[in-house]
Design an enzyme around this catalytic site. Structure first.
Site, PDB file in Angstrom:
ATOM      1  CB  ILE A   1      -0.949   0.117   1.263  1.00 57.30           C
ATOM      2  CG1 ILE A   1      -0.236  -0.226   2.382  1.00 57.30           C
ATOM      3  CG2 ILE A   1      -1.906  -1.153   1.093  1.00 57.30           C
ATOM      4  CD1 ILE A   1      -1.147  -0.112   3.781  1.00 57.30           C
TER       5      ILE A   1
ATOM      6  N   GLY B   1       7.906   3.529   1.031  1.00 57.39           N
ATOM      7  CA  GLY B   1       8.591   4.788   1.296  1.00 57.39           C
ATOM      8  C   GLY B   1      10.201   4.544   1.303  1.00 57.39           C
ATOM      9  CB  SER B   2      12.980   7.039   1.802  1.00 56.51           C
ATOM     10  OG  SER B   2      12.243   7.612   3.058  1.00 56.51           O
ATOM     11  CB  CYS B   3      11.987   4.059   6.185  1.00 55.67           C
ATOM     12  SG  CYS B   3      12.516   5.969   6.801  1.00 55.67           S
ATOM     13  N   GLY B   4      11.130   2.197   3.715  1.00 57.22           N
ATOM     14  CA  GLY B   4      10.651   0.735   3.605  1.00 57.22           C
ATOM     15  C   GLY B   4       9.299   0.447   3.172  1.00 57.22           C
TER      16      GLY B   4
ATOM     17  CB  ILE C   1       3.559   0.503   4.421  1.00 61.07           C
ATOM     18  CG1 ILE C   1       4.628   1.082   5.224  1.00 61.07           C
ATOM     19  CG2 ILE C   1       2.511   0.065   5.266  1.00 61.07           C
ATOM     20  CD1 ILE C   1       4.077   2.662   5.393  1.00 61.07           C
TER      21      ILE C   1
ATOM     22  CE  LYS D   1       7.881   2.508   8.992  1.00 56.35           C
ATOM     23  NZ  LYS D   1       8.108   3.652  10.044  1.00 56.35           N
TER      24      LYS D   1
ATOM     25  CG  ASP E   1       1.478  16.901  11.090  1.00 56.83           C
ATOM     26  OD1 ASP E   1       0.930  17.911  10.583  1.00 56.83           O
ATOM     27  OD2 ASP E   1       2.154  16.152  10.238  1.00 56.83           O
TER      28      ASP E   1
END
Length: 421
Positions: free
Chosen positions: A119, A122-125, A127, A146, A250
């Site tokens: 789904i 991202g740059s870290c991994g 999902i 994740k 946020d």
């Protein structure tokens, strides 16, 4: 030159010419040298400023986050009680160090389905959405997985483990995304989170704009009373964080997940994690300008009242079914707009009671804004007489690219990826 002049008589015109030539050469050379040094300094300052602008995404409507204060006014951060200490030199020893702390959260990998639905990447991994099985196959449930990209560096693994421990520290709350477990005894590393099928609130609000009564058997209408219902749940989550001396930082519709029964779950706790574990927010962490309180825009330390300002923006998002805040103001001009004492006008679909709540959140001085408890009490009072029949309606459909430009956020942030820490 001095020695030559000493050998000349005072009436020797040639010596006088030499002396004048000496002055004509040295003085201009000295002045040119000073000019070049000043020019070099100015050029260096100019290049450094340009480099800073390129590295900072503020021009796109996103600002770096200033230090935060805890709800009692003190500097944010509580040491590193959930931070995995980096005293090891290999991945294996780091995972062994954290095994004991995360033992109760470990999920056997064989309980996770091999069928993965990506789904987000991202740059870290990546999902994924998948299923987690139990001893009773009929009780399997959908979860969000994740992952940490491979190969991961030591500090990346440390950060990933620290975020899992932060979830463990938070504990359970019905209005926060829950951690179901983890797989960290070896690589690849997994963080197992509950799946909220309806996705983020912003996407849900956009769906409510469609001219349909139901979709997949679910009602997609929203009333004023339901807006208060969702808002109250967000305030309950913020109160829970406040009790643990945490700020969210946020609050926005994109950082809230919504279930079929309109249960709201606050997510996007990365800022809270960084303040709690490191005492400050990473300089690379940025937040869209249009959701920030004035003190945040001025890069001053912010307390829980900064979240209250953002909650007022959230109410505006809900009552307009996902419209970008300050649609007529460029993101980079929002501070000047607020400094002139201007706030958003009352939306056509907004009642005077709800707009009064919004305005109370948007008071310039922090101490003039209501507390979380006061705001929740006012919401509950307003909800008793709120209309539960008239459906909020906005005829225009949303174009995500246009929304991102007006809101001052990246198109990538309009993703289900916000559901993870």
């Amino acid at each position: 030159m001095t020695q030559v002049l000493k050998k000349c008589s005072l009436s020797d015109k040639l010596c006088i010419v030499w002396q004048q030539q000496y002055e004509i050469i040295i003085i201009p050379t000295f002045l040119v040298g000073i000019f070049l040094i000043i020019l070099g300094v100015i050029l260096w300052l100019f290049l450094r400023g340009k480099r800073t602008q390129q590295q900072s995404p503020g021009l796109q409507g996103i600002a770096p986050v200033p230090p935060s204060r805890s709800p009692n006014g003190e500097a944010g951060g509580h040491g590193g009680s959930v931070f995995v200490p980096l005293k090891v030199t290999s991945v294996e020893s780091l995972l062994q160090t954290s095994t004991h702390a995360l033992a109760q959260l470990q999920v056997p990998r064989e309980q996770l389905s091999e069928v993965l639905e990506q789904i987000y990447n991202g740059s870290c991994g990546a999902i994924y959405r998948t299923k987690m099985y139990t001893e009773d196959p009929a009780k399997s449930k959908s979860i969000v997985l994740k992952t940490l990209k491979e190969p991961a560096r030591l500090h990346e693994i440390q950060d990933f483990l620290g975020r899992i421990q932060f979830y463990q520290y938070l504990g359970k709350h019905q209005n926060l995304v829950q951690l179901e477990g983890c797989c960290t005894e070896g690589e690849p590393l997994y963080m197992v989170l509950e799946d909220v099928a309806q996705g983020d609130l912003l996407g849900f609000l956009w769906t409510c704009r469609r001219d349909v009564m139901t979709m997949d058997g679910l009602l997609y209408d929203l009333t004023e009373k339901q807006v208060y219902h969702i808002g109250k749940q967000v305030l309950l989550a913020l109160e829970f964080l406040q009790d643990k001396h945490l700020l969210h930082g946020d609050v926005a519709a994109r950082n809230i997940l919504i279930q079929c029964d309109l249960t709201a779950k606050l997510c996007g706790l990365g800022l809270a994690y960084e303040v709690h574990t490191q005492g400050a927010i990473a300089s690379t962490r940025t937040v869209p300008l249009k959701w920030l309180a004035p003190e945040r825009l001025l890069l001053r330390p912010s307390g829980i009242r900064g979240d209250i300002w953002s909650f007022g923006i959230l109410l505006y998002e809900m009552v307009t079914l996902g419209a970008p805040p300050y649609p007529e103001v460029p993101p980079t001009s929002i501070l000047q707009h607020l400094q002139r004492g201007k706030i958003m006008k009352k939306p056509s679909s907004c009642t005077h009671t709800m707009y009064s709540l919004m305005k109370s959140c948007w008071r310039w001085r922090e101490d003039k804004r209501p507390s979380l408890t006061e705001l929740r009490s006012r919401l509950e009072t307003a909800a008793r007489t709120a209309d539960d029949r008239a459906v909020l309606q906005v005829p225009e459909l949303v174009i995500p690219e246009l929304y991102a430009a007006v809101a001052g956020i990246s198109i990538e942030s309009l993703s289900y990826s916000c559901s993870v820490l």
